[in-house]
Design a protein around this motif. Sequence first.
Motif, PDB file in Angstrom:
ATOM      1  N   ILE A   1       0.842  -1.200   0.000  1.00  0.00           N
ATOM      2  CA  ILE A   1       0.000   0.000   0.000  1.00  0.00           C
ATOM      3  C   ILE A   1       0.879   1.251   0.000  1.00  0.00           C
ATOM      4  O   ILE A   1       0.558   2.250  -0.664  1.00  0.00           O
TER       5      ILE A   1
ATOM      6  N   VAL B   1       1.871   2.013  -3.509  1.00  0.00           N
ATOM      7  CA  VAL B   1       0.813   2.728  -4.236  1.00  0.00           C
ATOM      8  C   VAL B   1       0.822   4.206  -3.857  1.00  0.00           C
ATOM      9  O   VAL B   1       0.729   5.092  -4.722  1.00  0.00           O
TER      10      VAL B   1
ATOM     11  N   SER C   1      -3.848  -6.431   1.025  1.00  0.00           N
ATOM     12  CA  SER C   1      -3.269  -5.162   0.555  1.00  0.00           C
ATOM     13  C   SER C   1      -4.047  -4.635  -0.647  1.00  0.00           C
ATOM     14  O   SER C   1      -4.317  -3.430  -0.752  1.00  0.00           O
ATOM     15  N   LEU C   2      -4.419  -5.532  -1.547  1.00  0.00           N
ATOM     16  CA  LEU C   2      -5.159  -5.139  -2.755  1.00  0.00           C
ATOM     17  C   LEU C   2      -6.524  -4.554  -2.402  1.00  0.00           C
ATOM     18  O   LEU C   2      -6.971  -3.575  -3.007  1.00  0.00           O
TER      19      LEU C   2
ATOM     20  N   ALA D   1      -5.929  -1.041  -0.973  1.00  0.00           N
ATOM     21  CA  ALA D   1      -5.175  -0.125  -1.840  1.00  0.00           C
ATOM     22  C   ALA D   1      -5.988   1.052  -2.392  1.00  0.00           C
ATOM     23  O   ALA D   1      -5.447   2.151  -2.541  1.00  0.00           O
TER      24      ALA D   1
ATOM     25  N   ALA E   1      -5.563   4.370  -0.722  1.00  0.00           N
ATOM     26  CA  ALA E   1      -4.251   5.013  -0.733  1.00  0.00           C
ATOM     27  C   ALA E   1      -4.210   6.304  -1.537  1.00  0.00           C
ATOM     28  O   ALA E   1      -3.765   7.346  -1.028  1.00  0.00           O
TER      29      ALA E   1
END
Length: 258
Positions: free
Chosen positions: A53, A56, A207-208, A211, A214
């Motif tokens: 993250i 990103v 995390s995806l 994300a 972010a």
Amino acid sequence: MMTDPYFYAAAIPAVIMVGLSKGGFGGAMALLGVPLMALAISPVQAAAILLPILIVMDIVSLWTWRGNSDNKTLVIMLPGALLGIAIGWATAAWVTAPMVRLIVGTVALWFVMRYVAQKFAAARNGGTPLPQGHRPVEGTLWGTLAGFTSFVSHAGGPPYQIYTLPLRQDPKIYTGTSVRFFAIINAIKLVPYFALGQFDATNLSTSLVLAPLAPVATLAGAFIVRRMKPDIFYPFMYVMVFFTALKLIWDGTAHLLA
């Protein structure tokens, strides 16, 4: 993917605060990310989920602060940062994150106290502290510590600020340079994190999911910082370093005593 609602109740505000920090605020908000997520999962897993993250956020910050950078700062500090990451990787089995937090917090607190003393001295003499020039030896030292503490506990901000805040760069240049410095560090950290087995399907899928928060949080932080004048920005940054130092000292002491 993590499905525990208690985890997301901690992770969503954590990601938002880290994003505001990556947008240009720096300071204590960034350090709250891992501890907040650690209310629901282990600190090691929290750091592993957060790193992609951060990547990103770095991409968004690099675009937002494009054209604002002091290359001399990067040339001085980045070689030390690479050395610090290598040291962190090599000593990962022996050095604990609480120990690092306590040391960094103590140094950062000393840094702020020194700044306050200089401000009082300058006020008595009818002036303000003058910007310092680049000091390559000091820059390499603090760059090494920033790389090391960033690898061990995502706490590279205070060592970086100890060297760069006295330069009193234009806030946009300061922020843009900081963004580039930590974007490079975070990209390099991916290699040893993979080598140490910190990434698996559960962590990466989580995390995806997080994300998308972010870029929104990062752009919000940048929007605010772009509108701050230097005489507001720098006192604010020193206050943030002060609270960061207290947070690091508290976390480090509590874990070591436990």
